[in-house]
Design a protein around this motif. Sequence first.
Motif, PDB file in Angstrom:
ATOM      1  N   MET A   8       0.862  -1.194   0.000  1.00  0.00           N
ATOM      2  CA  MET A   8       0.000   0.000   0.000  1.00  0.00           C
ATOM      3  C   MET A   8       0.894   1.238   0.000  1.00  0.00           C
ATOM      4  O   MET A   8       2.060   1.186   0.395  1.00  0.00           O
ATOM      5  N   LEU A   9       0.319   2.363  -0.435  1.00  0.00           N
ATOM      6  CA  LEU A   9       1.027   3.640  -0.358  1.00  0.00           C
ATOM      7  C   LEU A   9       0.523   4.379   0.878  1.00  0.00           C
ATOM      8  O   LEU A   9      -0.688   4.547   1.051  1.00  0.00           O
ATOM      9  N   ALA A  10       1.445   4.822   1.732  1.00  0.00           N
ATOM     10  CA  ALA A  10       1.043   5.454   3.003  1.00  0.00           C
ATOM     11  C   ALA A  10       1.886   6.700   3.258  1.00  0.00           C
ATOM     12  O   ALA A  10       3.084   6.726   2.957  1.00  0.00           O
ATOM     13  N   TRP A  11       1.235   7.732   3.821  1.00  0.00           N
ATOM     14  CA  TRP A  11       1.949   8.967   4.155  1.00  0.00           C
ATOM     15  C   TRP A  11       2.859   8.713   5.346  1.00  0.00           C
ATOM     16  O   TRP A  11       2.403   8.363   6.425  1.00  0.00           O
ATOM     17  N   THR A  12       4.151   8.919   5.122  1.00  0.00           N
ATOM     18  CA  THR A  12       5.173   8.509   6.078  1.00  0.00           C
ATOM     19  C   THR A  12       6.093   9.685   6.371  1.00  0.00           C
ATOM     20  O   THR A  12       6.534  10.373   5.441  1.00  0.00           O
ATOM     21  N   LYS A  13       6.340   9.949   7.672  1.00  0.00           N
ATOM     22  CA  LYS A  13       7.260  11.034   8.046  1.00  0.00           C
ATOM     23  C   LYS A  13       8.677  10.520   7.807  1.00  0.00           C
ATOM     24  O   LYS A  13       9.180   9.683   8.551  1.00  0.00           O
ATOM     25  N   PRO A  64       9.300   8.433  15.743  1.00  0.00           N
ATOM     26  CA  PRO A  64      10.428   7.887  15.000  1.00  0.00           C
ATOM     27  C   PRO A  64      10.274   8.177  13.501  1.00  0.00           C
ATOM     28  O   PRO A  64       9.177   8.018  12.946  1.00  0.00           O
ATOM     29  N   LEU A  65      11.352   8.631  12.861  1.00  0.00           N
ATOM     30  CA  LEU A  65      11.275   8.839  11.406  1.00  0.00           C
ATOM     31  C   LEU A  65      10.938   7.510  10.749  1.00  0.00           C
ATOM     32  O   LEU A  65      11.382   6.450  11.212  1.00  0.00           O
ATOM     33  N   GLY A  66      10.146   7.577   9.677  1.00  0.00           N
ATOM     34  CA  GLY A  66       9.712   6.343   9.011  1.00  0.00           C
ATOM     35  C   GLY A  66       8.335   5.890   9.482  1.00  0.00           C
ATOM     36  O   GLY A  66       7.812   4.882   9.004  1.00  0.00           O
ATOM     37  N   THR A  67       7.732   6.646  10.441  1.00  0.00           N
ATOM     38  CA  THR A  67       6.408   6.269  10.956  1.00  0.00           C
ATOM     39  C   THR A  67       5.303   6.737  10.006  1.00  0.00           C
ATOM     40  O   THR A  67       5.326   7.866   9.514  1.00  0.00           O
ATOM     41  N   ILE A  68       4.340   5.851   9.789  1.00  0.00           N
ATOM     42  CA  ILE A  68       3.088   6.248   9.131  1.00  0.00           C
ATOM     43  C   ILE A  68       2.257   6.890  10.239  1.00  0.00           C
ATOM     44  O   ILE A  68       1.945   6.226  11.229  1.00  0.00           O
ATOM     45  N   THR A  69       1.928   8.168  10.115  1.00  0.00           N
ATOM     46  CA  THR A  69       1.190   8.838  11.194  1.00  0.00           C
ATOM     47  C   THR A  69      -0.323   8.816  10.912  1.00  0.00           C
ATOM     48  O   THR A  69      -0.774   8.181   9.967  1.00  0.00           O
ATOM     49  N   GLY A  70      -1.086   9.532  11.746  1.00  0.00           N
ATOM     50  CA  GLY A  70      -2.552   9.550  11.613  1.00  0.00           C
ATOM     51  C   GLY A  70      -3.176   8.644  12.659  1.00  0.00           C
ATOM     52  O   GLY A  70      -2.903   7.440  12.672  1.00  0.00           O
ATOM     53  N   HIS A  71      -3.978   9.238  13.593  1.00  0.00           N
ATOM     54  CA  HIS A  71      -4.496   8.418  14.702  1.00  0.00           C
ATOM     55  C   HIS A  71      -6.005   8.535  14.888  1.00  0.00           C
ATOM     56  O   HIS A  71      -6.578   7.796  15.663  1.00  0.00           O
ATOM     57  N   GLU A  72      -6.670   9.482  14.197  1.00  0.00           N
ATOM     58  CA  GLU A  72      -8.129   9.633  14.358  1.00  0.00           C
ATOM     59  C   GLU A  72      -8.773   8.906  13.190  1.00  0.00           C
ATOM     60  O   GLU A  72      -8.882   9.468  12.089  1.00  0.00           O
ATOM     61  N   THR A  73      -9.173   7.678  13.404  1.00  0.00           N
ATOM     62  CA  THR A  73      -9.536   6.873  12.232  1.00  0.00           C
ATOM     63  C   THR A  73     -10.622   5.847  12.521  1.00  0.00           C
ATOM     64  O   THR A  73     -10.919   5.541  13.676  1.00  0.00           O
ATOM     65  N   CYS A  74     -11.173   5.328  11.425  1.00  0.00           N
ATOM     66  CA  CYS A  74     -12.182   4.278  11.515  1.00  0.00           C
ATOM     67  C   CYS A  74     -12.089   3.418  10.256  1.00  0.00           C
ATOM     68  O   CYS A  74     -11.508   3.845   9.255  1.00  0.00           O
ATOM     69  N   GLY A  75     -12.662   2.234  10.318  1.00  0.00           N
ATOM     70  CA  GLY A  75     -12.649   1.371   9.138  1.00  0.00           C
ATOM     71  C   GLY A  75     -13.255   0.021   9.440  1.00  0.00           C
ATOM     72  O   GLY A  75     -13.856  -0.190  10.502  1.00  0.00           O
ATOM     73  N   ASN A 126       3.037   2.895  13.834  1.00  0.00           N
ATOM     74  CA  ASN A 126       2.335   3.208  12.582  1.00  0.00           C
ATOM     75  C   ASN A 126       0.839   3.412  12.799  1.00  0.00           C
ATOM     76  O   ASN A 126       0.199   2.702  13.580  1.00  0.00           O
ATOM     77  N   GLY A 127       0.296   4.406  12.053  1.00  0.00           N
ATOM     78  CA  GLY A 127      -1.108   4.758  12.167  1.00  0.00           C
ATOM     79  C   GLY A 127      -1.846   4.659  10.847  1.00  0.00           C
ATOM     80  O   GLY A 127      -1.602   3.720  10.058  1.00  0.00           O
TER      81      GLY A 127
END
Length: 350
Positions: A8-13, A64-75, A126-127
Amino acid sequence: MGTIPETMLAWTKMRPEEDGFELIEHPIPSPEAKEVLVKTLSTSICGTDLHIWKWDDWAKSEVPLGTITGHETCGYVVAVGSSVNSHKVGDFISVECHLADWDCPRCEEGNAHICENGSIFGVHSNGAFAPYFTILASSARHNPPGLEPRHASMQDPLGNAIHTLTGGPVKDSTIAIHGLGPIGLFAVDVALQMGASKIIAIDWDNQYRMDIARNLGADLVLGKDDDVQAAIFEATGGKGVDNSCEFSGSSAALANAIKTTRMGGYLNILGVYGSEPKVPINDIVFRYLHVKGINGRRMWATWDTMQELMVEGELKIHDVLTHRFPPNAFKTAIRLMLSGECGKVVLDFN
Ligand SMILES: NC(=O)c1ccc[n+]([C@@H]2O[C@H](COP(=O)([O-])OP(=O)(O)OC[C@H]3O[C@@H](n4cnc5c(N)ncnc54)[C@H](O)[C@@H]3O)[C@@H](O)[C@H]2O)c1
Ligand SMILES: [Zn+2]
Ligand SMILES: [Zn+2]
């Protein structure tokens, strides 16, 4: 649910600088024994994500660098770990981002939101600025039937607002909301639903958000051109409000809140301050205030109250939730948040 892809493609710091985010290809994570794999429906952008974007001192020390961020979520759950029997494929969940061990003295006394061994999903690990994520099943809260799916990612900040407000009396009480960011706006909405007798909403200079507070039904909206303390006293017969909630992170607002809470009243503080705020501490003493710091959401008392309000109440969440973007517009969405010309901003993954 369809077949699960391999990557998958994910926004990563990725880079230690402002922005520093890249859309990186990751393998789809496999759930550990106690985890579930979730296909993301939507993920909201939080003020915390702006700290990570700006890469301030707090972000440098926590993420940590390399983390996929984002924590307010549902699915939707698409796979479960070997020891999970609380969830099944197809379940619709929202994430409680305060991960707890459910085993320490704080968890045992009912305060899992401040678990001694806790960490934050999407900050320390990861988030969900990603099409899939894994989460401990114990942190994947089932959404009740009747809850509008497009509002389900909002429960983290809405829960912050409810946890803060309910630190004091709400029904038939006078309430001051200091700071009209998304959480303060949710608090205006909730206070109205819970039967507050008067709601005074205060920002500094964000007219866009002050207009939303007016439309939600705040009785009085104040800003930097007003004498905030005098106006609150005038609106409360000279007494001050029963319950002040601080959602701005501004020490000036905190001082206003202390000075304008009635004798023996309640002051609940969610705001996080960039530097040690200078506050009129003797007013806390002589006004005999109940002062409470608020962190996260009670598990699961806050969620129970919130989901009842979301399903059976008449919250105007759509008025606070002002913008939705596709995931590839992540950077546009963050820049909009930085401008302040918005309420809550959400990325829709499906
Ligand atoms: N404790 C927790 O668990 C927790 C969780 C989430 C957010 N927070 C904190 O809660 C606060 C609210 O978050 P948000 O995302 O809604 O905030 P935000 O930063 O989007 O909004 C803050 C608002 O306060 C206004 N403001 C600035 N100075 C003011 C003043 N003197 N008086 C009144 N208003 C003023 C700003 O114009 C802005 O609209 C932030 O400080 C955030 O860091 C704490
Ligand atoms: Zn958040
Ligand atoms: Zn614990």
